[in-house]
Design a protein around this motif. Structure first.
Motif, mmCIF file in Angstrom:
data_model
loop_
_atom_site.group_PDB
_atom_site.id
_atom_site.type_symbol
_atom_site.label_atom_id
_atom_site.label_comp_id
_atom_site.label_asym_id
_atom_site.label_seq_id
_atom_site.Cartn_x
_atom_site.Cartn_y
_atom_site.Cartn_z
ATOM 1 N N ALA A 1 49.364 30.495 41.029
ATOM 2 C CA ALA A 1 48.283 29.811 40.284
ATOM 3 C C ALA A 1 47.813 28.565 41.043
ATOM 4 O O ALA A 1 46.603 28.344 41.212
ATOM 5 C CB ALA A 1 48.783 29.433 38.892
ATOM 6 N N MET B 1 44.404 27.476 43.014
ATOM 7 C CA MET B 1 43.662 26.253 42.659
ATOM 8 C C MET B 1 43.341 25.415 43.888
ATOM 9 O O MET B 1 42.295 24.775 43.966
ATOM 10 C CB MET B 1 44.489 25.407 41.685
ATOM 11 N N LEU C 1 44.355 31.702 32.418
ATOM 12 C CA LEU C 1 43.455 30.796 33.155
ATOM 13 C C LEU C 1 43.026 31.360 34.519
ATOM 14 O O LEU C 1 42.317 30.674 35.258
ATOM 15 C CB LEU C 1 44.145 29.445 33.366
ATOM 16 N N THR D 1 39.343 31.250 35.261
ATOM 17 C CA THR D 1 38.901 29.858 35.449
ATOM 18 C C THR D 1 39.276 29.348 36.835
ATOM 19 O O THR D 1 38.485 28.684 37.498
ATOM 20 C CB THR D 1 39.615 28.963 34.410
ATOM 21 N N ILE D 2 40.506 29.664 37.248
ATOM 22 C CA ILE D 2 41.004 29.132 38.516
ATOM 23 C C ILE D 2 40.292 29.785 39.706
ATOM 24 O O ILE D 2 39.917 29.118 40.658
ATOM 25 C CB ILE D 2 42.529 29.389 38.624
ATOM 26 N N VAL E 1 37.436 32.181 39.778
ATOM 27 C CA VAL E 1 36.013 32.525 39.860
ATOM 28 C C VAL E 1 35.160 31.275 39.820
ATOM 29 O O VAL E 1 35.265 30.471 38.901
ATOM 30 C CB VAL E 1 35.621 33.480 38.708
ATOM 31 N N ASN E 2 34.340 31.075 40.828
ATOM 32 C CA ASN E 2 33.426 29.919 40.861
ATOM 33 C C ASN E 2 32.246 30.163 39.958
ATOM 34 O O ASN E 2 31.644 31.188 39.992
ATOM 35 C CB ASN E 2 32.936 29.675 42.280
#
Lengths: 225, 227
Positions: free
Chosen positions: A151, A155, A218, A221-222, A224-225
């Motif tokens: 994760a 990030m 998440l 969220t982490i 995909v731009n």
């Protein structure tokens, strides 16, 4: 396709690349062994006290070696924009993250196996007294490290200070897991399985469940731009 | 309107805090076992609750940012986290001073203290992460994710004195113990101090949010100029 199957395909791809190049495995394994060597200058390696702190030594080696593996996990996909291609593919973000975690899990287990043999050889510690329990501790703790590593590797993959930020962010979060793994490993090395062991085992299990759920939730969220 | 609110919150908070300090030092007696040093509890406990409340609000704001993509939630989450981090530092510093007098040491690796120290490191990492990312939406997304991951440790800190046998004193507030562990006058003072801290924290958060928004406007103008 089943998300778990997708994750396994991603892991299979990464492991195939890794076993061909061995870049993370060699670096992490060598780094873990070097740390074990350095510890021999910190205290007397022949002392019987080594078994009482052996868990701490081993898990510090695994955690530091792991950082090298996580750094490479997503960074490997940056050249030729492979990460964008993976995200554009039908593989979901959570499967991609889980696949990277499975890869790190397998690689870290290999590093742990090598380090355990080196540790037993150099420090004369009998770590094989409870092999199944030790494997269970290693598997649970390594999964926790691998899922958080994947994760946070995701990030920090696009950051300029990637190599610096990953350890700063991940080690504080890993601390409850490392505490539990160290306590359990010490108990196993000293052949003293107590009632507290069950509590620390629960800590490992809860840590894995909580952070795996958060990481999967998440992932979009982490990644995909 | 916002400026007036900041002044009102700050003035009411400061007056309440001054009134509380007068009560702490002149009205309340010394504690039987600890003497005068026990008074640090009136800073230590409210600072901790203010910090944890802030981290929880930051978690909610982070989740709202991820849901809506509105950068105002991101600014609010960052501001609340910064202010909460300062209150968490106050909590650790005051606890350390108390420990030096009562235990004879500044620090012990007790689960409560260790988990609180880890909490500081996690939120320090949050602030570092924000500094390391220039692009606002990426910064918002990743720091929101870290805020959610990091809040797990806040729960561990909160529950640590129940889960482990710790050197840190047990809970004293009647909302956790059901009463009987602290004199009602002292407990009342802790709540009054908590209110003062929350008002002051809210005022600082509003100022910090305004700065964050101005910073973002300047940043977008700079990007426009470069484009």
């Amino acid at each position: 396709m089943n998300p778990l199957l997708q994750a396994l395909w991603v892991a299979r791809k990464d492991l195939a690349i890794e076993f061909r190049t061995k870049e993370s495995l060699n670096a992490a394994g060598a780094f873990a062994v070097v740390i074990l060597l350095l510890f021999s200058f910190v205290f007397d390696p022949a002392s019987p006290e080594v078994a009482t702190i052996g868990g701490g030594l081993l898990w510090l080696c695994f955690a530091f070696g792991g950082a090298l593996i996580f750094n490479r996990g997503f960074a490997r996909e940056l050249p030729n924009e492979c990460l964008d291609a993976l995200l554009a593919s039908p593989v979901s973000a959570s499967s991609l993250l889980a696949g990277k975690a499975i890869t790190s899990f397998v690689l870290l287990l290999i590093v742990e196996a090598v380090s355990l043999f080196v540790f037993g050889f150099f420090y004369d510690v009998r770590w094989w007294l409870h092999p199944l329990k030790l494997f269970a501790v290693c598997a649970l703790a390594t999964w926790g490290i691998a899922i958080l590593g994947a994760a946070f590797g995701a990030m920090t993959v696009n950051l300029k200070l990637r190599e610096l930020m990953l350890p700063v962010l991940i080690y504080p979060l890993l601390l409850p897991l490392l505490m539990a793994a160290i306590e359990l490993t010490n108990n196993l090395l000293m052949n003293q399985v107590t009632s507290d062991s069950l509590l620390w085992g629960r800590v490992l299990l809860v840590f894995d469940i909580v952070y795996t759920s958060l990481a999967v939730a998440l992932a979009e969220t982490i990644l995909v731009n | 309107m916002r400026e007036k609110l900041v002044y009102i919150l700050a003035i009411v908070g400061a007056v309440l805090l001054a009134w509380n300090l007068y009560g702490i030092f002149t009205v309340l007696p010394d504690e039987a076992a600890q003497g005068a040093i026990y008074r640090i509890i009136f800073i230590h406990v409210p600072a901790a609750i203010t910090a944890f409340t802030g981290f929880f609000i930051a978690l909610v704001l982070s989740a709202m940012y991820l849901k809506t993509g509105d950068l105002r939630y991101d600014s609010a989450a960052a501001s609340v986290t910064e202010v909460s981090f300062v209150f968490a530092c106050v909590n650790v510093a005051t606890g350390s001073i108390w420990a030096r007098i009562i235990w004879g040491i500044w620090w012990t690796w007790d689960p409560r203290l260790t988990s609180m120290f880890v909490c500081l490191l996690i939120y320090f990492g949050y602030l570092m992460l924000r500094k390391a990312i220039d692009e606002p939406t990426q910064r918002g997304r990743l720091s929101a994710a870290l805020s959610i991951f990091g809040f797990v440790d806040v729960i561990i800190v909160w529950k640590s004195i129940q889960w482990w046998r710790t050197q840190h004193p047990s809970p004293v507030l009647s909302i956790r113990t059901g009463g009987g562990n602290i004199d009602p006058a002292m407990e009342h003072m802790i709540y009054r101090d908590l209110l003062a801290f929350l008002l002051i924290a809210a005022a600082i958060v509003l100022v910090r949010m305004r700065q964050e928004m101005i910073e973002r406007e300047i940043d977008s103008l700079r990007r426009l100029a470069h484009a």
